[in-house]
Design a protein around this motif. Structure first.
Motif, short mmCIF file in Angstrom:
data_model
loop_
_atom_site.label_atom_id
_atom_site.label_comp_id
_atom_site.label_asym_id
_atom_site.label_seq_id
_atom_site.Cartn_x
_atom_site.Cartn_y
_atom_site.Cartn_z
N HIS A 19 0.81 -1.21 0.00
CA HIS A 19 0.00 0.00 0.00
C HIS A 19 0.85 1.26 0.00
CE1 HIS A 19 -3.62 -2.38 0.87
NE2 HIS A 19 -2.82 -3.10 1.63
N ALA A 20 2.18 1.13 0.05
CA ALA A 20 3.05 2.30 0.08
C ALA A 20 3.22 2.85 -1.33
CB ALA A 20 4.41 1.94 0.67
N ARG A 21 3.53 4.12 -1.39
CA ARG A 21 3.67 4.82 -2.66
C ARG A 21 5.14 4.82 -3.08
NH1 ARG A 21 1.05 10.81 -3.42
NH2 ARG A 21 1.09 10.93 -5.69
N ILE A 22 5.67 3.63 -3.31
CA ILE A 22 7.07 3.46 -3.66
C ILE A 22 7.18 2.42 -4.76
CG2 ILE A 22 7.92 4.06 -1.36
CD1 ILE A 22 8.29 1.07 -0.83
N ASP A 23 8.30 2.44 -5.47
CA ASP A 23 8.63 1.35 -6.37
C ASP A 23 9.21 0.21 -5.54
OD1 ASP A 23 7.88 2.69 -8.75
OD2 ASP A 23 9.77 3.79 -8.72
N ILE A 24 8.66 -0.97 -5.71
CA ILE A 24 9.09 -2.11 -4.90
C ILE A 24 10.41 -2.63 -5.45
CG2 ILE A 24 8.52 -4.45 -4.17
CD1 ILE A 24 5.59 -3.66 -4.31
N MET A 25 11.47 -2.55 -4.63
CA MET A 25 12.79 -3.05 -4.98
C MET A 25 13.25 -3.99 -3.88
SD MET A 25 14.54 0.43 -6.49
CE MET A 25 15.72 -0.52 -7.44
N ALA A 26 13.81 -5.12 -4.30
CA ALA A 26 14.10 -6.20 -3.35
C ALA A 26 15.07 -5.76 -2.27
CB ALA A 26 14.65 -7.42 -4.11
N HIS A 27 16.15 -5.05 -2.63
CA HIS A 27 17.16 -4.72 -1.63
C HIS A 27 16.62 -3.78 -0.56
CE1 HIS A 27 17.59 -0.95 -3.89
NE2 HIS A 27 18.21 -0.47 -2.84
N GLN A 28 15.58 -3.00 -0.88
CA GLN A 28 15.02 -2.08 0.10
C GLN A 28 14.12 -2.81 1.11
OE1 GLN A 28 13.06 0.96 -2.19
NE2 GLN A 28 14.97 1.97 -2.72
N LEU A 29 13.78 -4.06 0.86
CA LEU A 29 12.93 -4.82 1.78
C LEU A 29 13.73 -5.57 2.83
CD1 LEU A 29 10.48 -6.39 -0.86
CD2 LEU A 29 10.28 -4.19 0.31
N GLU A 30 15.02 -5.75 2.61
CA GLU A 30 15.81 -6.61 3.49
C GLU A 30 15.86 -6.12 4.94
OE1 GLU A 30 19.63 -7.73 1.95
OE2 GLU A 30 18.90 -7.75 -0.11
N PRO A 31 16.10 -4.84 5.23
CA PRO A 31 16.14 -4.42 6.64
C PRO A 31 14.84 -4.66 7.38
CG PRO A 31 17.16 -2.75 5.24
CD PRO A 31 16.49 -3.72 4.33
N ALA A 32 13.70 -4.34 6.75
CA ALA A 32 12.41 -4.57 7.42
C ALA A 32 12.17 -6.06 7.63
CB ALA A 32 11.28 -3.96 6.59
N LEU A 33 12.55 -6.90 6.68
CA LEU A 33 12.41 -8.35 6.86
C LEU A 33 13.25 -8.83 8.03
CD1 LEU A 33 12.47 -9.69 3.17
CD2 LEU A 33 10.54 -9.73 4.76
N ALA A 34 14.46 -8.28 8.19
CA ALA A 34 15.32 -8.69 9.30
C ALA A 34 14.67 -8.36 10.64
CB ALA A 34 16.68 -8.02 9.18
N ILE A 35 14.06 -7.18 10.75
CA ILE A 35 13.42 -6.80 12.02
C ILE A 35 12.18 -7.64 12.27
CG2 ILE A 35 12.15 -4.92 13.12
CD1 ILE A 35 14.18 -2.98 12.10
N VAL A 36 11.35 -7.84 11.24
CA VAL A 36 10.11 -8.60 11.41
C VAL A 36 10.42 -10.04 11.80
CG1 VAL A 36 8.20 -9.58 10.08
CG2 VAL A 36 8.69 -7.15 9.93
N ARG A 37 11.51 -10.58 11.33
CA ARG A 37 11.86 -11.97 11.64
C ARG A 37 12.71 -12.10 12.89
NH1 ARG A 37 12.69 -14.56 5.56
NH2 ARG A 37 10.70 -13.79 4.76
N GLY A 38 12.87 -11.01 13.63
CA GLY A 38 13.55 -11.07 14.92
C GLY A 38 15.04 -11.23 14.85
N LEU A 39 15.69 -10.78 13.75
CA LEU A 39 17.14 -10.91 13.64
C LEU A 39 17.88 -9.83 14.40
CD1 LEU A 39 17.54 -11.89 9.87
CD2 LEU A 39 17.24 -13.36 11.87
N GLY A 40 17.20 -8.76 14.78
CA GLY A 40 17.84 -7.69 15.52
C GLY A 40 16.91 -6.52 15.70
N SER A 41 17.32 -5.62 16.59
CA SER A 41 16.54 -4.41 16.83
C SER A 41 17.36 -3.15 16.55
CB SER A 41 16.05 -4.38 18.28
OG SER A 41 17.14 -4.47 19.18
N ARG A 42 18.65 -3.30 16.24
CA ARG A 42 19.50 -2.17 15.86
C ARG A 42 20.03 -2.45 14.45
NH1 ARG A 42 24.12 -1.00 18.32
NH2 ARG A 42 24.54 -3.20 18.81
N VAL A 43 19.83 -1.49 13.54
CA VAL A 43 20.14 -1.70 12.13
C VAL A 43 21.02 -0.56 11.64
CG1 VAL A 43 19.19 -1.99 9.82
CG2 VAL A 43 17.95 -2.91 11.78
N LEU A 44 22.05 -0.89 10.89
CA LEU A 44 22.89 0.09 10.21
C LEU A 44 22.68 -0.06 8.71
CD1 LEU A 44 25.15 2.20 10.02
CD2 LEU A 44 26.81 0.32 10.14
N LEU A 45 22.07 0.96 8.09
CA LEU A 45 21.86 0.98 6.64
C LEU A 45 23.03 1.74 6.02
CD1 LEU A 45 18.03 1.78 6.53
CD2 LEU A 45 19.17 -0.43 6.69
#
Length: 822
Positions: free
Chosen positions: A89-115
């Motif tokens: 529902h977001a107003r963005i072009d869906i690109m795979a590499h931009q989804l990786e940080p959110a997937l990491a947080i949703v799957r419990g891999l960490g709570s601190r992220v460096l992009l």
């Protein structure tokens, strides 16, 4: 009490859209209709009487268009466990590499992220996806974005336009206006759900305590490398991150060659235990952004007057070095000014001569305080530097004679500077918008006075309104040339308006060069990007160019190697310019490594991008499938009002009553035959009654014969016959196991960090104060600090209670939503 249930509160009918649990009560968000549209109200249970209304058992017959729209929305909202629920529902072009940080947080891999992606690959979009996803999952009520002053408006716009998240810019005037409307004692920082502030404003000692007293779920730090190392910026960010559940750091240049600075960046928010920093680093070649970059080195032949200027400057620096051998580093500032422009060096020398002529006046001057920057909008990084300390001669008369010679040469060279002539020719031949970068603010003003083309200026001394006006003039074409310093153009997205970048002089660290070109070489650039470097032959700039090429080549060859930026690199370049010899490599500092992980989620992100692309096609419908996010913006639904899997104003689904449609078209009737199509939903709910995962199950039921007329009893008998089978299949299948495991991993990581933060704040501390003889300010300050600590501790306990309640997951009974009858 569960989400989606119909209730009666204060004499009106409502639907529950959200439930927030606290220690002694529940905050219930209700949605209803009025003559003016959908309205929302919030009540506290058990203080308000909430009467449950029995659901209407009778289904609803729907027309074909409404039924198929509801079907597409239902299928689009169906997400596998551990997937993203808000991106479609977001107003963005869906690109795979931009989804990786959110997937990491949703799957419990960490709570601190460096992009740490390269410039122009969408780090702001990645941070926005994280905030949007956590908001959709109802675990991020309050978000704080800290960015350079020039990027605040951009953050507010990006979150609003692309994700439907209402963010507010918070500065001194905004807080004053807000405080005037609040009761005495209410912290204004607690009013804004998403606040955007500048780093130089929040670090102030009169601002930081109130900000720390407000609870934050997510902290985003843009250009985080600017807060690394020992500084008041670092202290402020470290204090905020230490009590925030999710910390997201954004920087294209995470490593400056200084191991200690990088270690301090990685420690932001570290709470011990398994609190690893999750690092993502994508290169432009990895994501195939599509834009082609061409670099052009324009070698400019200096005039005899300019060569004479550099020769006299070298004589003066040699005289200084003869008396003070270690003064070469400070003297490099003069060489940098000369390479910027002869006019800039002349200004510096004029001020030095004035100080030598009247030393008493120069020594009695008191440094000014930043009273003119009450809102933290300005930065002095590009201001003209003062005379370097330690650069001078014991014989004042000799120094005066040498500097007067340098000044005369600089003034003569400034009459007709070769680089400015080359710049004028280049812009005239290009005949298109261009960005010209220079090091210093005064050089920028000099270039503007020399150029004949209308130009806008961007530097660190502009207010928010002045920056916006300059950018607007450049984008709309009224001023086709943008003159900018690094401090003024930080973080700008100008790829839609320009593709040409000109560097008047080479910066002394290569990543500034990359940052400059990154203003136009970004995702979405459709033209070939051209970057021109103006290099003066026969000067120290040729040695700078050779070193920058070797350092950039080495950084590109070493995957994951530290980037050669910051003070360490600038020191090496300064030695090369002044002494003409490279600096010997010193052994690296031995720093205790900070726990970091770099998960490989490329395949998962590719699958998720394909799924989200198909979900967006379902949401928009075939007629809108070819439109980009800008044209299809009216399909954006705010995550603040959207409750996944339940009544939705955009889809019109009402789960209390299944929607039924009887096929009328001959082709559809032939495809169904004597079968009934059912769409069921099975949901996993937490202890608050909120849906955390849901599954849409299609069921085909074959009939011995098709009744000529469907009755309510026949439809209800068919529903009851299938319901038990659907429930058993969902719970016993793989989906139920994955749903419970995914939710447990996500909340366990959050709970672990919250408990570590609470342990740090609740740890006993001893403080010694010196009471005043005539006042009690020290005691009052101590009591105020204890009050803040108590408030923060109470907020953390409430969050812990809500998270622990949400850990309990149960599977609800299957609900029939859609039925297609033959």
């Amino acid at each position: 009490m569960q989400i989606s249930q119909r209730v009666r509160v204060r004499g009106a009918r409502w639907r529950i859209v959200d439930i927030r649990a606290y220690q002694d009560c529940q905050l219930v968000t209700l949605a209803g209709t009025s003559p003016h549209g959908v309205v929302q109200r919030q009540v506290l249970a058990p203080f308000d009487d909430i009467d449950m209304l029995a659901p209407n058992p009778r289904p609803r017959f729907a027309q074909a268009g409404a039924w198929w729209r509801a079907c597409r929305t239902l299928l689009a909202d169906d997400t596998p466990p551990g997937s993203l629920q808000s991106v479609a529902h977001a107003r963005i072009d869906i690109m795979a590499h931009q989804l990786e940080p959110a997937l990491a947080i949703v799957r419990g891999l960490g709570s601190r992220v460096l992009l740490a992606d390269e410039v122009g690959l969408g780090k702001t979009i990645q941070a926005g996806i994280i905030v949007s996803e956590l908001s959709t999952r109802r675990v991020a009520d309050r978000v704080l974005v800290i960015a350079p002053a020039g990027l605040r408006d951009q953050w507010v716009q990006e979150l609003s336009i692309r994700f439907g998240l209402e963010a507010h810019l918070v500065d001194a005037p905004a807080l004053r206006r807000l405080s005037a409307t609040l009761p005495l004692g209410v912290n204004p920082w607690t009013i804004r759900r998403i606040a955007v502030a500048s780093i130089d404003y929040v670090k102030r000692p009169e601002v930081l305590p109130a900000l720390l007293a407000a609870p934050w779920d997510v902290l985003i730090v843009d250009e985080a490398h600017g807060a690394a190392g020992d500084s008041d910026r670092q202290a402020a960010i470290a204090a905020i991150a230490a009590r925030t559940a999710y910390v997201v750091l954004l920087t294209a240049t995470p490593h400056s060659g200084d191991a200690r600075s990088f270690a301090s960046l990685c420690r932001f928010g570290a709470a011990g235990g398994d609190d690893n920093l999750v690092v993502f680093r994508h290169r432009r070649a990895d994501v195939r952004s599509g834009a082609v970059r061409k670099i052009h080195t324009v070698r400019v032949r200096p005039s005899p007057q300019e060569l004479q200027l550099h020769a006299w400057l070298e004589r003066y620096v040699a005289a200084v070095r003869a008396e003070r051998d270690g003064a070469w580093l400070a003297a490099s500032v003069l060489h940098k000014r000369a390479l910027s422009s002869a006019w800039s060096l002349a200004r510096s020398v004029e001020r030095r001569l004035e100080a030598l002529a009247d030393p008493d006046r120069a020594s009695s001057q008191q440094p000014g305080l930043p009273f003119g920057d009450a809102d933290g909008e300005f930065t002095a990084a590009d201001d003209e530097p003062g005379w370097p300390a330690g650069v001078g001669l014991r014989d004042v008369s000799r120094e005066t004679r040498l500097l007067r010679t340098v000044l005369a040469a600089a003034q003569s060279a400034a009459v007709r500077e070769s680089k400015l002539l080359a710049l004028t020719r280049l812009l005239r031949r290009a005949g298109e918008p261009a960005i010209v970068f220079t090091e210093y603010r005064d050089t920028l003003r000099h270039v503007r006075a020399v150029l004949r083309a209308p130009s806008a200026v961007l530097h660190g001394g502009l207010t928010r309104a002045e920056r916006a006006a300059a950018i607007a003039d450049f984008v709309n074409g009224s001023r086709p040339v943008l003159l900018a310093t690094d401090a003024g153009a930080e973080g700008l997205n100008l790829h839609h308006a320009c593709r040409l970048v000109v560097n008047l002089e080479l910066p002394w660290n290569p990543m500034r060069l990359e940052q400059r070109i990154g203003r136009v070489d970004r995702i979405g650039q459709r033209c070939t990007v051209h970057a021109f470097h103006l290099v003066s032959e026969g000067t120290g700039e040729t040695r700078i160019l050779a070193r920058l090429k070797s350092r950039v080549a080495r950084a590109c060859a070493e995957i994951g190697a530290p980037d050669p930026v910051g003070d360490v690199e600038e020191r090496a370049v300064a030695r090369l310019v002044v002494l003409g010899t490279p600096e010997a490599e010193s052994p690296p500092d031995v720093i205790e490594p900070t726990p970091r992980v770099m998960p490989d989620l490329r395949e998962e992100a590719e699958r998720e991008a394909r799924r989200l692309t198909f979900a967006r096609l379902l949401i928009r419908g075939p007629a809108e499938a070819g439109k980009g996010p800008a044209e299809a913006g009216h399909y954006l639904r705010s995550n603040d009002t959207r409750s996944r899997g339940h009544a939705d104003a955009a889809s019109g689904i009402d789960i209390d009553r299944p929607w039924i449609h009887r096929a009328r078209r001959a082709g559809l009737r032939a495809a169904l035959g004597r079968s009934v199509l059912m769409l069921w939903r099975v949901a996993c709910e937490d202890g608050c009654g909120r849906t955390v995962e849901s599954l849409v199950i299609p069921v085909i039921v074959g009939l011995k014969r098709v009744p000529s007329r469907w009755t309510w009893r026949a439809i209800d008998d068919l529903r009851q016959h299938v319901e038990g089978f659907v429930g058993r299949a969902a719970v016993a299948g793989q989906w139920g196991t994955l749903a419970h495991r995914s939710h447990h991993a996500f909340l366990s990581m959050r709970l672990s960090r919250e408990r570590a933060i609470h342990a740090q704040i609740a740890a006993p501390r001893t403080s010694v104060i010196q009471p005043g003889l005539f006042d009690r300010r020290a005691e009052r300050a101590r009591l105020a600090a204890l009050t803040v600590r108590t408030d923060v501790d109470s907020a953390l306990q409430n969050r812990l209670a809500a998270l622990e309640l949400g850990m309990a997951v149960s599977t609800s009974a299957p609900q029939l939503l859609l039925m297609l009858l033959p």
